[in-house]
Scaffold this motif. Structure first.
Motif, PDB file in Angstrom:
ATOM      1  N   ALA A  82       0.809  -1.204  -0.116  1.00  0.00           N
ATOM      2  CA  ALA A  82      -0.080   0.068   0.105  1.00  0.00           C
ATOM      3  C   ALA A  82       0.868   1.318  -0.014  1.00  0.00           C
ATOM      4  O   ALA A  82       0.325   2.512  -0.668  1.00  0.00           O
ATOM      5  CB  ALA A  82      -1.079   0.031   1.119  1.00  0.00           C
ATOM      6  N   ALA A  83       1.759   1.204   0.735  1.00  0.00           N
ATOM      7  CA  ALA A  83       2.761   2.404   0.996  1.00  0.00           C
ATOM      8  C   ALA A  83       3.747   2.760  -0.250  1.00  0.00           C
ATOM      9  O   ALA A  83       3.595   3.860  -0.795  1.00  0.00           O
ATOM     10  CB  ALA A  83       3.709   2.355   2.052  1.00  0.00           C
ATOM     11  N   LEU A  84       4.455   1.871  -0.770  1.00  0.00           N
ATOM     12  CA  LEU A  84       5.411   2.233  -1.637  1.00  0.00           C
ATOM     13  C   LEU A  84       5.169   2.733  -2.786  1.00  0.00           C
ATOM     14  O   LEU A  84       5.810   3.514  -3.452  1.00  0.00           O
ATOM     15  CB  LEU A  84       6.370   0.700  -1.707  1.00  0.00           C
ATOM     16  N   PRO A  85       4.058   2.069  -3.687  1.00  0.00           N
ATOM     17  CA  PRO A  85       3.512   2.589  -4.926  1.00  0.00           C
ATOM     18  C   PRO A  85       3.069   4.167  -4.721  1.00  0.00           C
ATOM     19  O   PRO A  85       2.810   4.744  -5.511  1.00  0.00           O
ATOM     20  CB  PRO A  85       2.421   1.777  -5.172  1.00  0.00           C
ATOM     21  N   ASN A  86       2.765   4.558  -3.463  1.00  0.00           N
ATOM     22  CA  ASN A  86       2.453   5.903  -3.144  1.00  0.00           C
ATOM     23  C   ASN A  86       3.469   6.717  -2.600  1.00  0.00           C
ATOM     24  O   ASN A  86       3.411   7.902  -2.083  1.00  0.00           O
ATOM     25  CB  ASN A  86       1.222   5.968  -2.138  1.00  0.00           C
ATOM     26  N   ASN A  87       4.821   6.392  -2.862  1.00  0.00           N
ATOM     27  CA  ASN A  87       6.046   6.867  -2.208  1.00  0.00           C
ATOM     28  C   ASN A  87       6.044   7.180  -0.799  1.00  0.00           C
ATOM     29  O   ASN A  87       6.310   8.253  -0.438  1.00  0.00           O
ATOM     30  CB  ASN A  87       6.180   8.280  -2.926  1.00  0.00           C
ATOM     31  N   GLU A  88       5.300   6.413  -0.137  1.00  0.00           N
ATOM     32  CA  GLU A  88       5.195   6.501   1.358  1.00  0.00           C
ATOM     33  C   GLU A  88       6.200   5.479   1.942  1.00  0.00           C
ATOM     34  O   GLU A  88       6.242   4.079   1.265  1.00  0.00           O
ATOM     35  CB  GLU A  88       3.710   6.259   1.790  1.00  0.00           C
ATOM     36  N   LEU A  89       6.647   5.536   3.027  1.00  0.00           N
ATOM     37  CA  LEU A  89       7.214   4.428   3.896  1.00  0.00           C
ATOM     38  C   LEU A  89       6.279   3.718   4.886  1.00  0.00           C
ATOM     39  O   LEU A  89       5.327   4.204   5.525  1.00  0.00           O
ATOM     40  CB  LEU A  89       8.299   4.950   4.932  1.00  0.00           C
ATOM     41  N   PRO A  90       6.325   2.515   4.801  1.00  0.00           N
ATOM     42  CA  PRO A  90       5.236   1.540   5.528  1.00  0.00           C
ATOM     43  C   PRO A  90       5.429   1.426   7.234  1.00  0.00           C
ATOM     44  O   PRO A  90       6.879   1.392   7.525  1.00  0.00           O
ATOM     45  CB  PRO A  90       5.452   0.212   5.016  1.00  0.00           C
ATOM     46  N   ALA A  91       4.619   1.357   8.036  1.00  0.00           N
ATOM     47  CA  ALA A  91       4.776   1.415   9.383  1.00  0.00           C
ATOM     48  C   ALA A  91       3.652   0.582   9.716  1.00  0.00           C
ATOM     49  O   ALA A  91       2.543   0.915   9.627  1.00  0.00           O
ATOM     50  CB  ALA A  91       4.890   2.527   9.936  1.00  0.00           C
ATOM     51  N   ILE A  92       3.885  -0.153  10.855  1.00  0.00           N
ATOM     52  CA  ILE A  92       2.815  -0.958  11.787  1.00  0.00           C
ATOM     53  C   ILE A  92       3.057  -0.161  13.050  1.00  0.00           C
ATOM     54  O   ILE A  92       4.014  -0.203  13.762  1.00  0.00           O
ATOM     55  CB  ILE A  92       3.110  -2.567  11.772  1.00  0.00           C
ATOM     56  N   VAL A  93       1.862   0.120  13.747  1.00  0.00           N
ATOM     57  CA  VAL A  93       1.916   0.907  15.052  1.00  0.00           C
ATOM     58  C   VAL A  93       0.891  -0.029  15.862  1.00  0.00           C
ATOM     59  O   VAL A  93      -0.094  -0.188  15.443  1.00  0.00           O
ATOM     60  CB  VAL A  93       1.231   2.223  15.079  1.00  0.00           C
ATOM     61  N   VAL A  94       1.741  -0.293  17.160  1.00  0.00           N
ATOM     62  CA  VAL A  94       0.879  -1.402  17.957  1.00  0.00           C
ATOM     63  C   VAL A  94       0.504  -0.855  19.226  1.00  0.00           C
ATOM     64  O   VAL A  94       1.621  -0.294  19.692  1.00  0.00           O
ATOM     65  CB  VAL A  94       1.681  -2.744  18.141  1.00  0.00           C
ATOM     66  N   GLU A  95      -0.609  -0.540  19.602  1.00  0.00           N
ATOM     67  CA  GLU A  95      -0.932   0.042  20.901  1.00  0.00           C
ATOM     68  C   GLU A  95      -1.357  -1.030  21.881  1.00  0.00           C
ATOM     69  O   GLU A  95      -2.221  -2.070  21.543  1.00  0.00           O
ATOM     70  CB  GLU A  95      -2.041   0.883  20.614  1.00  0.00           C
ATOM     71  N   PHE A  96      -0.787  -1.012  22.871  1.00  0.00           N
ATOM     72  CA  PHE A  96      -0.891  -2.040  24.062  1.00  0.00           C
ATOM     73  C   PHE A  96      -1.986  -1.414  25.045  1.00  0.00           C
ATOM     74  O   PHE A  96      -1.636  -0.427  25.493  1.00  0.00           O
ATOM     75  CB  PHE A  96       0.258  -2.488  24.610  1.00  0.00           C
ATOM     76  N   ILE A  97      -2.856  -2.006  25.302  1.00  0.00           N
ATOM     77  CA  ILE A  97      -3.996  -1.446  26.275  1.00  0.00           C
ATOM     78  C   ILE A  97      -4.204  -2.442  27.314  1.00  0.00           C
ATOM     79  O   ILE A  97      -3.944  -3.677  27.502  1.00  0.00           O
ATOM     80  CB  ILE A  97      -5.477  -1.223  25.439  1.00  0.00           C
ATOM     81  N   ASP A  98      -4.668  -1.719  28.623  1.00  0.00           N
ATOM     82  CA  ASP A  98      -5.027  -2.691  29.807  1.00  0.00           C
ATOM     83  C   ASP A  98      -6.411  -3.342  29.662  1.00  0.00           C
ATOM     84  O   ASP A  98      -7.063  -2.973  28.704  1.00  0.00           O
ATOM     85  CB  ASP A  98      -4.954  -1.439  31.030  1.00  0.00           C
ATOM     86  N   GLU A  99      -6.668  -3.828  30.717  1.00  0.00           N
ATOM     87  CA  GLU A  99      -8.111  -4.529  30.519  1.00  0.00           C
ATOM     88  C   GLU A  99      -9.151  -3.719  30.469  1.00  0.00           C
ATOM     89  O   GLU A  99     -10.251  -4.015  30.001  1.00  0.00           O
ATOM     90  CB  GLU A  99      -8.275  -5.513  31.787  1.00  0.00           C
ATOM     91  N   ASP A 100      -9.271  -2.284  30.701  1.00  0.00           N
ATOM     92  CA  ASP A 100     -10.338  -1.328  30.544  1.00  0.00           C
ATOM     93  C   ASP A 100     -10.141  -0.931  28.951  1.00  0.00           C
ATOM     94  O   ASP A 100     -10.955   0.069  28.756  1.00  0.00           O
ATOM     95  CB  ASP A 100     -10.272  -0.274  31.613  1.00  0.00           C
TER      96      ASP A 100
END
Length: 124
Positions: A82-100
């Motif tokens: 998705a990123a490279l054909p649009n001249n963007e760098l790819p990133a995966i952002v992972v958010e860790f959440i608590d039980e609430d």
């Protein structure tokens, strides 16, 4: 004695991560100065947030209440596609959440060539 509070995941029938995902995407799009991808990547455009930092990065956002999160080759390839054909760098952002469903920690996973690109004085 106070009344016990049911976790949000029980009250809405979904996991805390599922309930938090859309809010995470919206907050990330503001912080990273990007645009939400319509349908959160389920249509022809992939990824969750595009054009971050003046068009430099495309992000796939993930949320989990688990102690760990596995990034697969397939995940990386999808955001790269998705990123490279649009001249963007790819990133995966992972958010860790608590039980609430409250955010505790957030990390980004990027290919090393993206770090090299960011580290180059001329950005090449």
């Amino acid at each position: 004695m106070g009344k016990l509070k049911q976790p949000k995941s029980i009250t809405k029938g979904q996991s805390a991560g599922y309930n938090r995902a859309k809010k995470q995407e919206k907050e990330l799009s503001v912080r990273m100065r990007g645009q939400l991808v319509p349908g959160s990547g389920s249509s022809t455009q992939k990824g969750d947030i595009k054009g971050c930092f003046d068009g430099l990065v495309r992000i796939e956002a993930k949320t989990t209440g688990a102690k760990s999160f596995s990034v697969t080759r397939d995940m990386v390839r999808k955001i790269e596609d998705a990123a490279l054909p649009n001249n963007e760098l790819p990133a995966i952002v992972v958010e860790f959440i608590d039980e609430d469903g409250n955010p505790e920690m957030e990390v980004a996973v990027v290919p090393t060539y993206a770090l090299q690109h960011i580290g180059e004085p001329d950005g090449s």
